[in-house]
Design an enzyme around this catalytic site. Sequence first.
Site, PDB file in Angstrom:
ATOM      1  N   HIS A 168       0.821  -1.215   0.000  1.00 14.51           N
ATOM      2  CA  HIS A 168       0.000   0.000   0.000  1.00 14.51           C
ATOM      3  C   HIS A 168       0.855   1.265   0.000  1.00 14.51           C
ATOM      4  CE1 HIS A 168      -2.771   2.890   2.304  1.00 14.51           C
ATOM      5  NE2 HIS A 168      -3.287   2.753   1.103  1.00 14.51           N
TER       6      HIS A 168
ATOM      7  N   GLU B 249       0.635  -0.618  -4.849  1.00 11.36           N
ATOM      8  CA  GLU B 249      -0.331   0.444  -5.131  1.00 11.36           C
ATOM      9  C   GLU B 249       0.391   1.772  -4.998  1.00 11.36           C
ATOM     10  OE1 GLU B 249      -3.923   2.843  -3.113  1.00 11.36           O
ATOM     11  OE2 GLU B 249      -1.908   2.505  -2.367  1.00 11.36           O
TER      12      GLU B 249
ATOM     13  N   ASP C 290       0.005   6.077  -5.532  1.00 12.21           N
ATOM     14  CA  ASP C 290      -0.923   7.210  -5.642  1.00 12.21           C
ATOM     15  C   ASP C 290      -0.448   8.158  -6.736  1.00 12.21           C
ATOM     16  OD1 ASP C 290      -2.590   6.612  -3.241  1.00 12.21           O
ATOM     17  OD2 ASP C 290      -0.634   6.788  -2.269  1.00 12.21           O
TER      18      ASP C 290
ATOM     19  N   HIS D 268       0.650  10.817  -1.870  1.00  8.72           N
ATOM     20  CA  HIS D 268      -0.614  10.632  -1.160  1.00  8.72           C
ATOM     21  C   HIS D 268      -1.009  11.892  -0.403  1.00  8.72           C
ATOM     22  CE1 HIS D 268      -3.651   9.269   1.637  1.00  8.72           C
ATOM     23  NE2 HIS D 268      -3.771   8.152   0.944  1.00  8.72           N
TER      24      HIS D 268
END
Length: 280
Positions: A12, A32, A34, A48
Amino acid sequence: ADNRRPIWVMGHMVNSLAQIDEFVGLGSNSIETDVSFDKQANPEYTYHGIPCDCGRACLHSTKFNDFLKGLRKVTTPGDSKYLEKLILVVFDLKTGSLYDNQAYDAGTKLAKNLLQHYWNNGNNGGRAYIILSIPNLNHYKLITGFKETLKNEGHEELLEKVGTDFSGNDDISDVQKTYNKAGVTGHVWQSDGITNCLLRGLTRVKAAVANRDSGSGIINKVYYWTVDKRQSTRDTLDANVDGIMTNYPDITVEILNEAAYKKKFRIATYEDNPWETFKG
């Protein structure tokens, strides 16, 4: 034959190149990232910002194209930086900063960036599968812009590597309607979840799994985020998801190695098609 369900262990909030190595080293086969946009709908940074998950630094940031170039290296066989385990990348597209009517442009610009800096204009670029994760159903034209751009640039074949996700925890029926509008018929992942600072039940994730397994829904794979604790990891696997997004991939891997889970699940490899619904 190995009929265990393949699992994508999704690291993440991986927004710097050093974090790619870190998360893959801890057991992620997927990350993942951003993506923030400027006012002209250009993808600008992997970033993020505040607030973010509890226990994480929110401000890691890399210029998007520099991130893509580094990502290409770690997903190109033969490169000195190559990480064989990394097979899937979810771009969490922070389109909340855009007007709805900029979604198509954002898709176009994203496609051009990926084509040049990740796929190396179709010449032995990175091999990872890509998921475009969109937080707002109204931004479905981002998908259209992305697809039309790759076609116009003569690289429709790269769409084989691309799937989509709507990440806003909307009603599954509304997600289905939006895909109908967008003309999307496959390569669909469905996320469900909430920041690790809060608790969320598995009700909707189970609805997504039911759609996936019904044979008549649009969903191919389901992932749940952000899962950091051992018991919540077990509960999530018990719900039969395909992906677990986590800040601690080593914990996910530890649970996958427990006897009860080892017989039903395995960590996905590049040979596993992420657009195929698992039939067990």
